[in-house]
Write a protein that holds these residues in place. Sequence first.
Motif, PDB file in Angstrom:
ATOM      1  N   UNK A  88      25.225 -19.884  -2.411  1.00 21.34           N
ATOM      2  CA  UNK A  88      26.272 -20.572  -2.306  1.00 21.34           C
ATOM      3  C   UNK A  88      26.013 -21.964  -2.934  1.00 21.34           C
ATOM      4  N   UNK A  89      24.779 -22.376  -2.819  1.00 19.67           N
ATOM      5  CA  UNK A  89      24.292 -23.542  -3.490  1.00 19.67           C
ATOM      6  C   UNK A  89      24.259 -23.542  -5.045  1.00 19.67           C
ATOM      7  N   UNK A  90      23.742 -22.261  -5.268  1.00 20.90           N
ATOM      8  CA  UNK A  90      23.677 -21.801  -6.971  1.00 20.90           C
ATOM      9  C   UNK A  90      25.279 -22.040  -7.412  1.00 20.90           C
ATOM     10  N   UNK A  91      26.034 -21.410  -6.735  1.00 25.29           N
ATOM     11  CA  UNK A  91      27.237 -21.340  -7.416  1.00 25.29           C
ATOM     12  C   UNK A  91      28.027 -22.957  -7.292  1.00 25.29           C
ATOM     13  N   UNK A  92      27.758 -23.525  -6.373  1.00 25.97           N
ATOM     14  CA  UNK A  92      28.097 -25.245  -6.456  1.00 25.97           C
ATOM     15  C   UNK A  92      27.537 -25.913  -7.483  1.00 25.97           C
ATOM     16  N   UNK A  93      26.341 -25.524  -7.911  1.00 29.21           N
ATOM     17  CA  UNK A  93      25.515 -26.017  -9.002  1.00 29.21           C
ATOM     18  C   UNK A  93      26.385 -25.739 -10.267  1.00 29.21           C
ATOM     19  N   UNK A  94      26.407 -24.424 -10.202  1.00 25.36           N
ATOM     20  CA  UNK A  94      27.241 -24.052 -11.808  1.00 25.36           C
ATOM     21  C   UNK A  94      28.465 -24.688 -11.564  1.00 25.36           C
ATOM     22  N   UNK A  95      29.353 -24.921 -10.874  1.00 22.93           N
ATOM     23  CA  UNK A  95      30.532 -25.468 -11.100  1.00 22.93           C
ATOM     24  C   UNK A  95      30.529 -26.898 -11.281  1.00 22.93           C
ATOM     25  N   UNK A  96      29.642 -27.723 -10.542  1.00 20.12           N
ATOM     26  CA  UNK A  96      29.106 -29.128 -10.833  1.00 20.12           C
ATOM     27  C   UNK A  96      28.931 -29.417 -12.228  1.00 20.12           C
TER      28      UNK A  96
END
Length: 288
Positions: A88-96
């Motif tokens: 979930x944190x990884x996905x937030x980073x990719x979008x950010x």
Amino acid sequence: MRFIKGHGTENDFVILPDPDGRLDLTAGMAARLCDRRAGVGADGVLRVVRTKAAGEPEVEALAGDAEWFMDYRNADGSVAEMCGNGVRVFARYLVDAGLAAPGEWDLATRSGLRRIVLGESGDVSVDMGAPAYQGGGEAFVGGRAYEGKRVSMGNPHLACRIDDPVAALDLCRAPDFDQAAFPEGVNVEFFRPVGDNHLEMRVYERGSGETRSCGTGTVAAAVAAAIGSAPDTPAGGGIPQGEWTVDVLGGRLTVTLDGQTSYLKGPAVLVAEGEIRRDWLTEGRSVR
Ligand SMILES: N[C@@H](CCC[C@H](N)C(=O)O)C(=O)O
């Protein structure tokens, strides 16, 4: 080398962008990064690498379905198959970082593809796949035995229901467990029902010690709680259904079991970014 620090319900990670797979991330390097006094400090490392450059043939086979691979490492440097807060944190980073769009898409992990759903901001939801109930097991804390349920979420869990508040547990040391039942080690959860489909939970993670949250562990606890109400469920049997609220030391997660698969939803927060000294990180080891 750039890094980002993030957490999901206070399960915290050092994120290392390495899109082309140039960093030879050793166990020693991961452990140094996670050191809370001599390093950046975290429960684990998330190396962000294109799936086609993962350097692991089974993962690279997923490159047609997922552009990005979460290379997860525990705080002691060991490799794990899956990390529910990590994805979930990884996905937030990719979008950010503009590397993925908000919406729905798949990430590659060592446990296969995981479907992510997220917006521009806010909670991140992930399809965690089908939990595998594997029967009973036992953990020992301070000489006392705790009955639990073995649940694989790609990584191994032993989820133990307890009657006392989880705050009363002494988890200063790793719980003991049957090495023959868990040759690869195990993450041990202790949960207590505090309401309808509502649990409180603490976890002692393989490779990281006690953490303030564990995404795969919350799903395992929900499965164990649901099976506790349906004790005839055979190992390898169907997945129970229902939505569960799981309170961990670092916040609250929602687990949904639909009979086929499991979903995990909760916050994923990026808190800082900076530069790691390459000479310190690699300590004479190769960076391709
Ligand atoms: N905190 C993670 C699980 C990380 C891996 C675990 N320690 C293992 O070795 O299996 C999560 O959020 O799921």
